[in-house]
Design an enzyme around this catalytic site. Structure first.
Site, PDB file in Angstrom:
ATOM      1  N   LEU A  14      39.357 -10.534  24.153  1.00 51.21           N
ATOM      2  CA  LEU A  14      38.486  -9.434  24.586  1.00 51.21           C
ATOM      3  C   LEU A  14      37.376  -9.276  23.539  1.00 51.21           C
ATOM      4  O   LEU A  14      37.383  -8.382  22.714  1.00 51.21           O
ATOM      5  CB  LEU A  14      39.294  -8.139  24.735  1.00 51.21           C
ATOM      6  N   HIS A  15      36.441 -10.218  23.566  1.00 50.01           N
ATOM      7  CA  HIS A  15      35.338 -10.225  22.609  1.00 50.01           C
ATOM      8  C   HIS A  15      34.194  -9.358  23.124  1.00 50.01           C
ATOM      9  O   HIS A  15      34.335  -8.639  24.110  1.00 50.01           O
ATOM     10  CB  HIS A  15      34.893 -11.655  22.286  1.00 50.01           C
ATOM     11  N   ALA A  16      33.039  -9.427  22.465  1.00 48.12           N
ATOM     12  CA  ALA A  16      31.940  -8.491  22.723  1.00 48.12           C
ATOM     13  C   ALA A  16      31.488  -8.403  24.178  1.00 48.12           C
ATOM     14  O   ALA A  16      31.328  -7.310  24.710  1.00 48.12           O
ATOM     15  CB  ALA A  16      30.742  -8.832  21.831  1.00 48.12           C
ATOM     16  N   ALA A  19      34.262  -6.942  26.533  1.00 44.29           N
ATOM     17  CA  ALA A  19      34.512  -5.560  26.108  1.00 44.29           C
ATOM     18  C   ALA A  19      33.364  -4.659  26.546  1.00 44.29           C
ATOM     19  O   ALA A  19      33.587  -3.539  27.009  1.00 44.29           O
ATOM     20  CB  ALA A  19      34.701  -5.497  24.594  1.00 44.29           C
TER      21      ALA A  19
END
Length: 91
Positions: A14-16, A19
């Site tokens: 769940l990276h930038a 997210a």
């Protein structure tokens, strides 16, 4: 209140970008949205409408998040947001 356990299947976690997509969608709902790492019993829930808080979870691929929605539109929010978290949105 509705709570769902959702595994993160995106290989990069769940990276930038995912997210940001999650937080943007969460803000469309009136209900309170929280996320908590299910694998860390001592972990506290964070505000699902805060990008910094969501990123701070450090949810890698395989992490199971506990999504909770509480309020007037909780059923729709929990369904939509759980589906978004479970999606493999690898770029």
């Amino acid at each position: 209140m509705i709570t769902k356990q959702v595994p993160i299947v995106n290989p990069t976690g769940l990276h930038a970008r995912p997210a940001t997509d999650f937080v943007h969608k969460a803000k469309e709902f009136d209900c309170r949205i929280t996320l908590r790492r299910a694998d860390l019993p001592e972990a506290r829930a964070v505000n699902g409408k805060s990008l910094v808080s969501v990123l701070a979870l450090g949810a890698a691929c395989g992490t199971v998040l506990e999504l909770t929605a509480e309020g007037t539109d909780e059923v729709q929010a929990a369904s939509v947001l759980a589906e978004l978290l479970a999606a493999n949105t690898d770029e």
